[in-house]
Enzyme design. Sequence first.
Site, PDB file in Angstrom:
ATOM      1  N   ASP A 137       0.855  -1.183   0.000  1.00  0.00           N
ATOM      2  CA  ASP A 137       0.000   0.000   0.000  1.00  0.00           C
ATOM      3  C   ASP A 137       0.897   1.241   0.000  1.00  0.00           C
ATOM      4  O   ASP A 137       1.646   1.476   0.954  1.00  0.00           O
ATOM      5  CB  ASP A 137      -0.898  -0.028   1.250  1.00  0.00           C
ATOM      6  N   THR A 145      -2.994   5.706  -4.272  1.00  0.00           N
ATOM      7  CA  THR A 145      -1.870   6.469  -3.710  1.00  0.00           C
ATOM      8  C   THR A 145      -0.578   6.239  -4.495  1.00  0.00           C
ATOM      9  O   THR A 145       0.154   7.183  -4.787  1.00  0.00           O
ATOM     10  CB  THR A 145      -1.644   6.091  -2.234  1.00  0.00           C
ATOM     11  N   THR A 146      -0.323   4.981  -4.854  1.00  0.00           N
ATOM     12  CA  THR A 146       0.896   4.665  -5.619  1.00  0.00           C
ATOM     13  C   THR A 146       0.833   5.336  -6.986  1.00  0.00           C
ATOM     14  O   THR A 146       1.815   5.918  -7.456  1.00  0.00           O
ATOM     15  CB  THR A 146       1.048   3.139  -5.778  1.00  0.00           C
ATOM     16  N   ASP A 182      -9.194   0.427   1.472  1.00  0.00           N
ATOM     17  CA  ASP A 182      -9.162   0.924   0.092  1.00  0.00           C
ATOM     18  C   ASP A 182     -10.481   0.633  -0.613  1.00  0.00           C
ATOM     19  O   ASP A 182     -11.045   1.484  -1.302  1.00  0.00           O
ATOM     20  CB  ASP A 182      -8.007   0.266  -0.693  1.00  0.00           C
TER      21      ASP A 182
END
Length: 532
Positions: free
Chosen positions: A53, A86-87, A376
């Site tokens: 994550d 997010t990545t 998520d």
Amino acid sequence: MPEGSSRVLGRDAQRMNILAGKVLAETVRTTLGPKGMDKMLVDGLGDIVVTNDGVTILKEMDIEHPAAKMLVEVAKTQEDEVGDGTTTAVIIAGELLKKAESLLDMDIHPTIIAMGYRQAAEKAQEILSVISIDAEDRETLMKVAMTAMTGKGTEKAREPLAELVVGAVKQVEDDGEIDQDHIKIEKKDGATIDDSQLVNGVIIDKEPVHPGMPKKMEDARIALLNSAIEVKETEVDAEIRITDPAQMQAFIEQEEQMIRDMVNKIADAGATVLFCQKGIDDLAQHYLAKAGIMAVRRVKKSDMEKLARATGATVVSNIEDLSIDDLGLAGSVAEKKISGEAMIFVEDCKDPKSVTLLIRGSTQHVVDEIERAIEDAIGVVAATIEDGKVVAGGGAAEISIAKGLKEYADTISGREQLAVNAFAEALEVVPKTLAENAGLDSIDALVDLRAAHEKSLYMGLNVFTGEVTDMYRAGVIEPHRVKKQAIQSAAEAAEMILRIDDVIASTGAGKEPDMGDMGGMGGMPGGMPPMM
């Protein structure tokens, strides 16, 4: 400037900041997609976190470089606003900085690059709106949840977990608005992922205060109290003088009577279960047990609010005010042992507006990673219900936007055209990275994707087969908001970093600044940020 300060100017400052951003993006890049790898993070105490994550990795890393910290903020914003992507946001920001470096080498002014990036970001949002599809039916929500959880250690039980998530989000929905705080996540190791369950009510990690109390209560009437059940002490210092043993006995009996009256008030209101935010006196516990009332003390304020939303009870501050109208209802309140620990299950509530997901897994690290995947999934399902718009995953949206931006660049005169083209190429880092992480040839994958997009907007990379397929038919769908926020945050962070041409660092007295090291290894002292 005071002694011990340091300053980096002009191109050196830009190169140093860009390098920090690139190194940070490279760190999380290998975690993207279903075939992404995990990172093991070990802190100074030896505690281990194993995750892929993006935001968790960046939070756990000890990052010192100021520009790198700005990219961590991008990931945190993405997490807070949407809960996923997010990545993606960080690697797009890193790629935008990398492309900007090439433009700076061509003597294009940073302000022009920033302006071009801003125009490209606005156009990207327009294209994104065009390629998104309206959908918020249960089947779409299931696909969105499964897409968010893919590659996060939940592969074996993706479908049942997605069912739980969609059920939980739907249950707490209130006129199209979803407050994710109303979905409580409890995690316990010592079982398989398949044993996870959705409780239509609240699980409290406590046990009844007295062994003589009932362990289970059917058709429970629940009282919520946020004051202590004990004899109040005086507000000011007071002294009671007793001159006779009879007076002492009368004093003790009076205290007992006050406690008994409190318990009688709860029993008279018809309550069979009591949740108290503060303490319960030992004597009160005895009387409550005799009255057949199950009582739990020192319940967290957040849990009290969830109980109120789930059961329909009102939190009462004064026992004297407690009435039958303040009580909530639950089909069952029972003490259950989970992994050897007692927990109170408040279940079978009628249309609860607060629910609990009980997450199970074989070990603590597995449970922690499943929890991150579930969070998520909750975020993306909530975003899909609120916005009602989805886009194709698997790099399809990024390729579509890149294609549209390249066409838009041809209509712009001036040097901004180069920046818009660079922005388009930067977005292609997402499908490129998906291919790399799956062990495929990234150049071949990009060429195939571009060719496929001449016919359909929804063609993305199936990393399991290595082929270009229609992502909607394959069920790989993401909320419109995830892409919107990722592109917006990445563009704004890259613009801000590009506009910096002077870094002034002042340190405490007698402390040597680290600015001299910042140029090396992404500007993080000692190369990679210390994780141990």
